[in-house]
Design a protein around this motif. Structure first.
Motif, PDB file in Angstrom:
ATOM      1  N   LYS A  83       1.003  -1.088  -0.011  1.00  0.00           N
ATOM      2  CA  LYS A  83       0.082   0.089  -0.054  1.00  0.00           C
ATOM      3  C   LYS A  83       0.965   1.213   0.035  1.00  0.00           C
ATOM      4  CE  LYS A  83      -4.306   1.363   2.250  1.00  0.00           C
ATOM      5  NZ  LYS A  83      -5.236   1.098   3.131  1.00  0.00           N
ATOM      6  N   VAL A  84       1.894   1.358   0.645  1.00  0.00           N
ATOM      7  CA  VAL A  84       2.791   2.456   0.942  1.00  0.00           C
ATOM      8  C   VAL A  84       3.477   2.594  -0.335  1.00  0.00           C
ATOM      9  CG1 VAL A  84       4.724   3.467   2.241  1.00  0.00           C
ATOM     10  CG2 VAL A  84       3.003   2.415   3.331  1.00  0.00           C
ATOM     11  N   ASN A  85       3.856   1.539  -0.954  1.00  0.00           N
ATOM     12  CA  ASN A  85       4.476   1.618  -2.575  1.00  0.00           C
ATOM     13  C   ASN A  85       3.694   2.410  -3.386  1.00  0.00           C
ATOM     14  OD1 ASN A  85       7.125   0.597  -3.026  1.00  0.00           O
ATOM     15  ND2 ASN A  85       6.335  -1.058  -1.515  1.00  0.00           N
ATOM     16  N   LEU A  86       2.339   1.990  -3.428  1.00  0.00           N
ATOM     17  CA  LEU A  86       1.477   2.584  -4.303  1.00  0.00           C
ATOM     18  C   LEU A  86       1.190   3.924  -3.938  1.00  0.00           C
ATOM     19  CD1 LEU A  86      -1.230  -0.299  -4.971  1.00  0.00           C
ATOM     20  CD2 LEU A  86       0.677   0.355  -6.222  1.00  0.00           C
ATOM     21  N   ARG A  87       0.972   4.296  -2.564  1.00  0.00           N
ATOM     22  CA  ARG A  87       0.971   5.548  -2.135  1.00  0.00           C
ATOM     23  C   ARG A  87       2.294   6.626  -2.569  1.00  0.00           C
ATOM     24  NH1 ARG A  87       0.257   5.388   3.838  1.00  0.00           N
ATOM     25  NH2 ARG A  87      -1.433   4.647   3.552  1.00  0.00           N
ATOM     26  N   ARG A  88       3.466   5.982  -2.790  1.00  0.00           N
ATOM     27  CA  ARG A  88       4.566   6.649  -2.892  1.00  0.00           C
ATOM     28  C   ARG A  88       4.540   6.748  -4.643  1.00  0.00           C
ATOM     29  NH1 ARG A  88       9.485   9.250  -2.822  1.00  0.00           N
ATOM     30  NH2 ARG A  88      11.086   8.254  -4.024  1.00  0.00           N
ATOM     31  N   LEU A  89       4.303   5.936  -5.447  1.00  0.00           N
ATOM     32  CA  LEU A  89       4.308   6.035  -6.933  1.00  0.00           C
ATOM     33  C   LEU A  89       2.896   7.113  -7.312  1.00  0.00           C
ATOM     34  CD1 LEU A  89       5.256   2.401  -7.951  1.00  0.00           C
ATOM     35  CD2 LEU A  89       6.587   4.536  -8.049  1.00  0.00           C
ATOM     36  N   ASP A  90       1.919   6.938  -6.406  1.00  0.00           N
ATOM     37  CA  ASP A  90       0.890   7.918  -6.972  1.00  0.00           C
ATOM     38  C   ASP A  90       1.249   9.359  -6.582  1.00  0.00           C
ATOM     39  OD1 ASP A  90      -1.782   7.956  -7.844  1.00  0.00           O
ATOM     40  OD2 ASP A  90      -2.313   9.012  -6.056  1.00  0.00           O
ATOM     41  N   SER A  91       2.013   9.532  -5.701  1.00  0.00           N
ATOM     42  CA  SER A  91       2.439  11.070  -5.171  1.00  0.00           C
ATOM     43  C   SER A  91       3.308  11.224  -6.275  1.00  0.00           C
ATOM     44  CB  SER A  91       2.794  10.996  -3.863  1.00  0.00           C
ATOM     45  OG  SER A  91       4.087  10.256  -3.664  1.00  0.00           O
ATOM     46  N   ALA A  92       3.961  10.630  -7.004  1.00  0.00           N
ATOM     47  CA  ALA A  92       4.784  11.023  -7.970  1.00  0.00           C
ATOM     48  C   ALA A  92       4.372  11.765  -8.958  1.00  0.00           C
ATOM     49  CB  ALA A  92       5.655   9.832  -8.458  1.00  0.00           C
ATOM     50  N   SER A  93       3.085  11.578  -9.250  1.00  0.00           N
ATOM     51  CA  SER A  93       2.124  12.232 -10.341  1.00  0.00           C
ATOM     52  C   SER A  93       1.385  13.275  -9.810  1.00  0.00           C
ATOM     53  CB  SER A  93       1.082  11.125 -10.951  1.00  0.00           C
ATOM     54  OG  SER A  93       0.278  12.121 -11.662  1.00  0.00           O
ATOM     55  N   LYS A  94       1.838  14.802 -10.565  1.00  0.00           N
ATOM     56  CA  LYS A  94       1.326  15.717 -10.221  1.00  0.00           C
ATOM     57  C   LYS A  94      -0.482  15.692 -10.336  1.00  0.00           C
ATOM     58  CE  LYS A  94       4.324  18.423 -12.378  1.00  0.00           C
ATOM     59  NZ  LYS A  94       5.042  19.526 -13.038  1.00  0.00           N
TER      60      LYS A  94
END
Lengths: 277, 317
Positions: B99-110
């Protein structure tokens, strides 16, 4: 879409979260905290008192005033240990993500290459701040437990209050943080050159060593003031009365130049790089 | 030159050279909007390099790319938020949970709205069946679970195009079937899907369109039906009566190949596309030939694939 996200702050928070949740980061900060602890214990348990001026600067004063533990620890940590931990963090910035394969997913997301680079730079600076603050805070805590705390006698012979001394500690921590900016930029540039983080880390640490060696060869005096390590120990000037800000200024200017040059190199390399990992 | 606007992915003379080696050689890829597009080719044929260029990870040496109507890599900021991708296997931070991984990659997108982030992450995890493993560290995931998490990452937002490079790699048969169903359901929602694979049966079951790459070039491209129409049709007869059958088939103007298996003769003969076997069958029955099996078959995509890309391990020079 929230305005904080438009500025890309989400990624910065995420970067800090990922960096400071990592065991490796916490272990390095823990190891930094051990420097003042060992120093204070060694002074506390040793029976011989140092003559004034013996040993590294301020070491002789530690037993009289616990507030000196942080300053002395900074001197001990500066040549090798602090650059070592910063080399690990800065060298890992891009190469670590590339090696893990997460770099391609960050870029597809899309993070934007410049934005990612700036975010990584902010993350590495946050680690430097955490590192220097850890030195000072751990030093103040262990120092006040083992030794008396009172007004501090400076190198100039003047005496400042405890509150003033805490302010000076913050100044020294900021000085040290600024001192490390050039190294961070160099480490990040090297990190864009490879997908092997350990290589980037080692190269960064080696460069900080080389710079310090060059700085100690009198025949090379001409280049000394351009070496990024040249003003590292200059924070001592902040412990004079009145404070001598000259070295702070020269240091900041020099570090800024390194950040601009190596930041530009890192950008030009990273902006056009094929991500094949 | 074809107009690019009907295509989710469109390239013109796309070329990539590494040093002196040409990994991708002047390819014109055209992925129609709404299609499930199978991107085939042996290992090392240049598929992944092509995908890397499409997504702006690598620069093209020459040629043009349009991704959802945007020039790549110039307009990557416009195109990429609408593209979900799984490229050359999933990659995650092993010390963080799924879950935290997805949060990380999602937050990379503006373009990803932080307000809906948790909700979108939960939905994506549910789609790939990872809800129960959401809080487990990724280094404890099996290969198949990582693959699913990679697909979940591609599904974090509504996408117009999904690029899935070997999506069923490491999945067990149930997982493979689920991924296939997922692709079908996403496709029926109108998402264009570019799926690269070397599992041909997979492609045959899923795709509406296909391109085949070999040694950096596209050697065939079109709808699956078009491609299959080019495949050779065979008549296959299995019988215990070798001599009589051979005679009957030869009389019908065929040149059958013969092999013996389990005491039965198997005759195969190339026939015209759209061949009607009724007449031959009637003749065989009339001659009192015992027939175990009689079929008009089309060569599989695999046969066609090997035809196009060569046999054996050394297909790429």
């Amino acid at each position: 879409m929230s305005s904080s996200n438009r500025l890309g702050m989400s990624l910065v928070w995420s970067e800090l979260w990922v960096l400071f949740r990592r065991w490796r980061t916490l272990a390095m900060l823990g190891a930094i905290a051990l420097i003042p602890v060992f120093l204070a214990l060694a002074v506390y348990w040793s029976s011989d008192t140092l003559a004034p001026g013996e040993g590294p600067p301020f070491l002789d004063r530690v037993s009289q005033n616990g507030l000196f533990v942080g300053y002395t620890s900074t001197i001990l940590a500066l040549p090798l240990f602090l650059p070592l931990t910063i080399g690990v963090v800065a060298g890992d910035t891009i190469a670590g993500e590339a090696n893990q394969g997460t770099l391609r997913y960050l870029l597809i997301s899309p993070a934007g290459r410049i934005r990612l680079l700036i975010t990584k730079f902010i993350g590495a600076i946050a680690f430097v701040i955490a590192g220097t603050a850890t030195l000072m805070i751990a030093g103040a805590i262990i120092g006040s437990i083992l030794f008396p705390v009172g007004p501090v006698t400076l190198i100039s012979g003047d005496v400042i209050s405890v509150a003033e001394s805490v302010w000076r500690m913050a100044l020294v921590a900021s000085y040290t943080t600024v001192s490390m900016l050039g190294l961070v930029a160099i480490g990040m540039f090297i990190s864009t050159l490879t997908v092997v983080p350990v290589g980037a880390m080692a190269a960064t640490v080696v460069l900080s060593g080389v710079s310090q060696i060059l700085d100690n060869i009198p025949q090379l005096e001409l280049i000394h003031e351009f070496l990024f390590t040249h003003y590292w120990l200059g924070f001592v000037d902040l412990l004079r009365q009145p404070i001598d800000y000259a070295s702070f200024g020269s240091n900041a200017l020099l570090q800024l130049a390194y950040v601009v040059i190596f930041g530009a190199l890192a950008y030009s390399r990273f902006a056009s790089k094929d991500i094949l990992s | 030159m074809t107009s690019a606007e009907n295509y989710a992915v469109w390239t013109s003379e796309l070329t990539k050279q590494f040093g002196g080696q040409t990994a991708v050689n002047k390819i014109n890829l055209a992925v129609p909007k709404g299609s499930v597009f199978g991107f085939l080719g042996p290992n090392g044929s240049g598929k992944t390099t092509t995908i890397r260029m499409l997504l702006g990870l690598a620069d093209a040496t020459d040629g043009e790319i349009e991704l959802l109507g945007n020039k790549m890599p110039k307009q990557a900021e416009q195109a990429l938020p609408r593209v979900g991708a799984l490229v050359e296997g999933p990659a995650f931070y092993p010390y963080l949970s799924g879950k935290v991984n997805l949060r990380r990659l999602d937050s990379a997108s503006k373009n990803a709205d932080p307000k809906t982030r948790e909700q979108r992450i939960d939905r994506a995890l549910a789609k790939v069946g990872l809800t129960n493993a959401a809080n487990k560290k990724v280094h404890k995931y099996s290969l198949g679970m990582k693959q699913r998490l990679g697909i979940a990452n591609a599904l974090l937002q509504e996408r117009d195009l999904l690029v899935l490079d070997e999506p069923t790699n490491g999945l067990d048969p149930q997982g493979t079937r689920e991924v296939r169903n997922l692709i079908r359901s996403l496709s029926s929602d109108g998402t264009t899907i570019l799926v690269s694979s070397h599992l041909l049966s997979e492609i045959e079951q899923l795709c509406s369109h296909v391109a085949v790459m070999s040694a950096g070039k596209i050697v065939a491209q079109g709808s699956l039906a078009e491609l299959q129409a080019q495949n050779q049709t065979y008549l296959k007869v299995v019988t215990p009566d070798a001599e009589k059958t051979l005679k009957a088939l030869t009389d019908a103007g065929m040149k059958p190949k013969q092999e013996t298996k389990h005491g039965l003769e198997i005759f195969t003969s190339e026939v015209e596309h759209g061949f009607d076997g009724d007449e031959v069958l009637r003749k065989l029955l009339k001659a009192k030939i015992k027939i175990k099996s009689f079929a008009v078959e089309q060569a599989s995509l695999e046969d066609r694939f090997v035809d196009l890309t060569g046999e054996g391990f050394d297909v790429v020079q």
